[in-house]
Design a protein around this motif. Structure first.
Motif, PDB file in Angstrom:
ATOM      1  N   LEU A 417       0.953  -1.048  -0.050  1.00  0.00           N
ATOM      2  CA  LEU A 417       0.097  -0.164   0.216  1.00  0.00           C
ATOM      3  C   LEU A 417       0.796   1.153   0.029  1.00  0.00           C
ATOM      4  CD1 LEU A 417      -2.886  -1.193   2.508  1.00  0.00           C
ATOM      5  CD2 LEU A 417      -2.707  -1.295   0.087  1.00  0.00           C
ATOM      6  N   SER A 418       1.879   1.227   0.698  1.00  0.00           N
ATOM      7  CA  SER A 418       2.775   2.449   0.905  1.00  0.00           C
ATOM      8  C   SER A 418       3.596   2.535  -0.316  1.00  0.00           C
ATOM      9  CB  SER A 418       4.099   2.125   1.975  1.00  0.00           C
ATOM     10  OG  SER A 418       3.663   1.668   3.103  1.00  0.00           O
ATOM     11  N   ILE A 421       0.970   4.388  -2.358  1.00  0.00           N
ATOM     12  CA  ILE A 421       0.683   5.731  -2.129  1.00  0.00           C
ATOM     13  C   ILE A 421       2.187   6.676  -2.682  1.00  0.00           C
ATOM     14  CG2 ILE A 421       0.632   7.308  -0.165  1.00  0.00           C
ATOM     15  CD1 ILE A 421      -0.738   4.936   1.323  1.00  0.00           C
ATOM     16  N   ARG A 422       3.262   6.193  -2.542  1.00  0.00           N
ATOM     17  CA  ARG A 422       4.311   6.828  -2.860  1.00  0.00           C
ATOM     18  C   ARG A 422       4.422   7.218  -4.299  1.00  0.00           C
ATOM     19  NH1 ARG A 422       6.121   9.554   0.944  1.00  0.00           N
ATOM     20  NH2 ARG A 422       6.074   8.466   2.844  1.00  0.00           N
ATOM     21  N   ASP A 424       2.084   7.359  -6.518  1.00  0.00           N
ATOM     22  CA  ASP A 424       1.022   8.231  -6.710  1.00  0.00           C
ATOM     23  C   ASP A 424       1.553   9.780  -6.269  1.00  0.00           C
ATOM     24  OD1 ASP A 424      -1.428   9.413  -7.565  1.00  0.00           O
ATOM     25  OD2 ASP A 424      -2.400   8.169  -6.289  1.00  0.00           O
ATOM     26  N   ARG A 425       2.085   9.892  -5.063  1.00  0.00           N
ATOM     27  CA  ARG A 425       2.353  11.210  -4.613  1.00  0.00           C
ATOM     28  C   ARG A 425       3.635  11.959  -5.195  1.00  0.00           C
ATOM     29  NH1 ARG A 425       1.690  10.210   1.559  1.00  0.00           N
ATOM     30  NH2 ARG A 425      -0.646  10.006   1.580  1.00  0.00           N
ATOM     31  N   ARG A 430      -0.216   6.790 -11.686  1.00  0.00           N
ATOM     32  CA  ARG A 430      -0.602   5.576 -10.815  1.00  0.00           C
ATOM     33  C   ARG A 430       0.002   4.303 -11.992  1.00  0.00           C
ATOM     34  NH1 ARG A 430      -6.829   7.290  -9.762  1.00  0.00           N
ATOM     35  NH2 ARG A 430      -6.149   8.297  -7.472  1.00  0.00           N
ATOM     36  N   LEU A 494      -5.621   2.999  -4.306  1.00  0.00           N
ATOM     37  CA  LEU A 494      -5.956   2.587  -2.582  1.00  0.00           C
ATOM     38  C   LEU A 494      -7.622   2.545  -2.515  1.00  0.00           C
ATOM     39  CD1 LEU A 494      -3.548   2.558  -0.852  1.00  0.00           C
ATOM     40  CD2 LEU A 494      -4.306   4.441   0.158  1.00  0.00           C
ATOM     41  N   THR A 498      -8.308   1.319   3.998  1.00  0.00           N
ATOM     42  CA  THR A 498      -6.825   0.992   3.969  1.00  0.00           C
ATOM     43  C   THR A 498      -6.438   1.393   5.602  1.00  0.00           C
ATOM     44  OG1 THR A 498      -6.348   2.835   2.884  1.00  0.00           O
ATOM     45  CG2 THR A 498      -6.417   0.689   1.844  1.00  0.00           C
TER      46      THR A 498
END
Ligand code: ADP
Ligand code: ZN
Length: 612
Positions: A417-418, A421-422, A424-425, A430, A494, A498
Motif C-alpha cells: 500500500l505504501s 501511495i508513494r 502516486d504522490r 498510477r 487505494l 486501508t
C-alpha cells in the motif's frame, strides 16, 4: 402408452421410468398436481424436475402441455420419452404444415401424453383455441425464471403465460426453475399468477460435484493436465470469456488429441446447432464455449465443467458448474484464476454499458465471486450461503481436502500500500501491478530506470518476496478491496478502508497458494462422498462397460438420438454391477422400465453373456 385411471404415480415411476423410488420432494409435487393443485418448484439442475410434471401428465386424463424456450432440445426430449413408450410430440417452427397438423389431430383425439410448446407458439390465438378444444392434463412452465425481467435469461414471450390462469382456470399449472434467488422466486410467482400455488423449494446442494479453484499459472497447460490425468475420454464443458479464446483453445485441444468443439455467439447458427447436437450425441466430446452455451442442456453425463476465466457472479458460476453430473455420479467443477482475471473483469465492468447503479451491482457480484475464490473455508458452505442455505464443511471440495495455510501478511500489505501511495504522490502517476512489483523488489530494469524509481524511499523494500508471491498478495488484496484496479492498464489505487491496516491496527492474513505437483489432484487425496464407479471397476467389469457403451452408441446412431436416451451411464453401471442373466433380473436395474426392457433386454443379455 395408455394408463388406466387407477394407475398410481409410483406404478408409473417403476413401470415406465424403471426407477424404484421418488427422490426428494418429487412425490409431494406429483401428488399435489395429480390432486389438481398449482405448484412452484425450485430444484437444482439434476434434481429431477422433469418427473414432477411427466408423471402427473401420465396419471391425469388428457395431455400435459410443457412450455419450454428451448426449441433445439425438444426433438431430443420427445425422443427420450418415445424410448420410454410415452406418447409425446412437439409443436414448433421446425415442423412443416402437415407435421403440425398431424400433431394437432393427435392432441384432439387424445393420443398424446405430453406436448412440448415454445411460449411464442402457445400465446398465438390459434394455439389457445386448439388447447381449449383439447383435454389438457396440466401446464408445465419449464425454465420459469425466464419470466423475470431482472434475471439473466429474460424472454418477453414468457410474460404472455400469465394468461393461462384466466383461460384455463381448472387446469393445474406447475412452474419449474433451477434459479434460486428469492427475488426471482417472488417475481415468477407474481407474473405467472401462481399466488395460490404450493411452493416446493429443494436444497440447492449438488453433493456429487467436487469444487476446486486453483491459482492460474499457465491456464492451457493446467487444463490439458487436468483433462488428460483426470478425465480422459469424458464429456466436459470448458468456459472461456472471449470468442477468440474459445476458438484458439478448441484448436489447441484438438491438436493434443482431445476431441473438442467451439461454441459462441459469433459462429453461424447452423454451426452452433451442429456442435450442440454433436456434443449431446457423441460420447467424450469437450465443448469449449462462452456462456452462450448451456441453458437447458440436459446431457446427464457431463463429467467436468472447467472455467479458464473468472465468471462474473456466483450465480453464473453455480449455474454453469451445475451442468456437470446431472446423473448423480461424481463430477468436477474446476477453475483456474489469477491476478489478470481480477483486473480484466473490473475493466469490463468499468468500460461496459449501464449506469452507476448497474455497475455497482456488477462490482458487488464480482466481489462475491472473488470471496469464493479466496476463501479458506469450505467452498460449498460459501456457495450455499450465497443462496441463503446453511450447511457444514462438505469434505468434497479442495479447501476441505487440503485446508489452505494462511500467513500474517500485514507487513507485506503495508509495504504494498505504501508503494502505491508513494508512486502516486511522488511521481504523480498510477501504475499497474507489474511496475509496482518492480519497485517493491528493486528490479533494476529499463522500465524502472526510465521513471527513476530507484530514488523512491520504497525502492526494494519488498525483496523478501518473489515476483509470484507478490502477484498472489496483490490478487488477494484486490479481492478484499484494499486496492482497486482501474482503467485499461489496470492501474492500482487505494481502496476504501486501508487506514486500519496502514496504521497497524488490523492484521491481514492471506492464504498460501497451494503448490500442486503436476498430475496430483485434490480429488484423489480428498475424501469423497460417493465412490467413482469408473475407478472401482475391475478389468472384467471395465470390459463389459465398454462393450455396453459401444452397443449403446450403435443403438443411438441407428435412431439418431443421444446415447443417454438409450440408457444413461448410471444405468450401464447398474447393469455391470448386477450382471443380470434373465430379463426379470435386468428389469430390476434402476433406469430399466418395461418398454426399454422389451426393446433392449435381449441385446443387453447377449452382451453380458459374451455373445454381443
Ligand atoms: P432437472 O430437470 O431437475 O435438471 P432431470 O429431470 O433431468 O433433472 O433429472 C436428472 C436425472 O435424474 C435424469 O437422468 C433422471 O432420469 C434422473 N432421475 C430423476 N428422478 C429420479 C428418481 N426418482 N430415481 C432415479 N433417477 C431419477
Ligand atoms: Zn467443502
Amino acid at each position: 402408452m395408455t394408463t388406466a385411471a387407477t394407475t398410481s404415480p409410483l406404478d408409473v415411476l417403476r413401470d415406465v421410468f424403471g426407477y424404484e423410488e421418488f427422490r426428494g420432494q418429487q412425490a409431494a409435487v406429483v401428488d399435489h398436481l395429480v390432486g389438481g393443485g398449482d405448484a412452484v418448484v425450485l430444484m437444482p439442475t439434476g434434481g429431477g424436475k422433469s418427473l414432477c410434471y411427466q408423471i402427473p401428465s401420465l396419471v391425469r386424463p388428457g395431455t400435459g402441455v410443457v412450455i419450454s424456450p428451448l426449441i433445439a432440445l425438444m426433438a431430443d426430449q420427445v425422443a427420450a420419452l418415445d424410448n420410454l413408450g410415452v406418447r409425446a410430440a412437439y409443436l414448433n417452427s421446425t415442423l412443416d404444415f402437415e407435421q403440425a397438423q398431424d400433431v394437432e389431430r393427435k392432441l384432439l383425439e387424445g393420443e398424446l401424453d405430453l406436448l412440448y410448446l415454445a411460449p411464442e407458439r402457445l400465446v398465438l390465438p390459434r394455439t389457445m383455441a386448439l388447447l381449449e378444444r383439447a383435454e389438457v392434463a396440466l401446464f408445465a412452465i419449464d425454465e420459469a425464471h425466464c419470466v423475470s425481467q431482472w434475471g439473466h435469461d429474460f424472454r418477453s414471450d414468457y410474460l404472455g403465460l400469465g394468461v393461462l390462469a384466466q383461460r384455463f382456470p381448472t387446469v393445474p399449472r406447475i412452474a419449474l426453475t433451477a434459479t434460486a434467488t428469492p427475488a426471482t422466486h417472488a417475481e415468477l410467482t407474481a407474473r405467472l399468477h401462481l399466488a395460490d400455488a404450493e411452493h416446493f423449494v429443494a436444497s440447492f446442494d449438488r453433493p456429487n460435484i467436487t469444487y476446486r479453484i486453483e491459482p492460474k499459472n499457465s491456464a492451457r497447460t493446467q487444463l490439458l493436465n487436468f483433462i488428460t490425468t483426470e478425465h480422459p475420454g469424458d464429456s466436459g464443458i470448458v468456459y472461456c470469456l472471449s470468442r477468440r479464446g474459445v476458438d484458439q483453445l478448441a484448436e489447441a485441444l484438438v491438436a493434443r488429441g482431445i476431441p473438442a468443439l467451439p461454441y459462441h455467439a459469433g459462429l453461424p447458427a447452423g454451426v452452433r446447432a451442429d456442435h450442440q447436437a454433436r456434443f449431446l450425441r457423441e460420447d467424450g466430446l469437450v465443448m469449449v464455449a462462452t456462456i452462450a452455451f448451456g441453458m437447458g442442456i440436459d446431457k446427464p453425463d457431463v463429467r467436468f465443467v472447467a472455467h479458464l476465466d473468472l465468471p462474473r457472479s456466483v450465480e453464473g458460476y453455480y449455474q454453469e458448474t451445475g451442468r456437470a453430473g446431472r446423473d448423480g455420479l461424481p463430477a468436477d467443477a474446476w477453475m483456474v484464476y489469477g491476478l489478470g482475471d481480477v483486473v480484466s473483469q473490473r475493466r469490463l465492468i468499468e468500460s461496459g454499458e449501464g449506469d452507476q447503479v448497474f455497475k455497482r451491482r456488477a462490482m458487488s457480484h464480482l466481489d462475491s465471486m472473488l470471496a469464493l475464490c479466496e476463501t479458506v473455508d469450505c467452498r460449498r458452505v460459501q456457495l450455499l450461503r450465497y443462496f441463503d442455505e446453511e450447511s457444514g464443511p462438505c469434505g468434497n471440495c479442495d479447501t476441505c481436502a487440503t485446508p489452505p495455510a494462511t500467513w500474517d501478511a500485514t507487513v507485506a500489505v503495508q509495504k504494498l500500500l505504501s508503494a502505491v501511495i508513494r508512486l502516486d504522490r511522488e511521481r504523480g502517476q498510477r501504475f499497474g501491478a507489474g511496475q509496482i512489483i518492480d519497485v517493491l523488489r528493486g528490479n533494476d530494469n529499463e522500465r524502472s530506470r526510465a521513471s527513476a524509481h530507484q530514488e523512491l524511499s520504497v525502492w526494494g523494500i519488498g525483496d523478501d518476496l518473489s515476483e509470484a508471491e507478490w502477484k498472489t498478495v496483490i490478487r488477494q488484496v484486490l479481492a478484499r478491496g484494499l486496492l482497486e484496479s482501474h482503467g485499461d492498464y489496470g492501474v492500482l489505487v487505494l481502496g476504501e478502508d486501508t487506514g486500519p491496516v496502514l496504521r497497524g491496527e488490523s492484521a491481514v492474513f492471506l492464504r498460501v497458494d497451494p503448490v500442486r505437483k503436476p498430475g496430483s489432484s485434490a480429488r484423489k487425496n480428498g475424501s469423497k462422498l460417493r465412490g467413482d464407479p469408473a475407478e472401482s471397476l475391475d478389468a472384467a467389469d471395465s470390459a463389459l462397460f465398454e462393450s455396453l457403451r459401444t452397443w449403446r452408441a450403435e443403438q443411438a446412431k441407428e435412431q439418431g438420438v443421444p446415447a443417454y436416451v438409450v440408457f444413461p451411464d448410471a444405468t450401464l453401471y447398474g447393469i455391470v454391477e448386477a450382471r443380470p442373466s434373465s430379463i426379470a433380473e435386468l428389469g430390476g436395474v434402476s433406469g430399466v422400465g418395461l418398454k426399454k426392457l422389451e426393446r433392449y433386454g435381449p441385446g443387453v443379455l447377449e452382451i453380458i453373456a459374451g455373445r454381443g
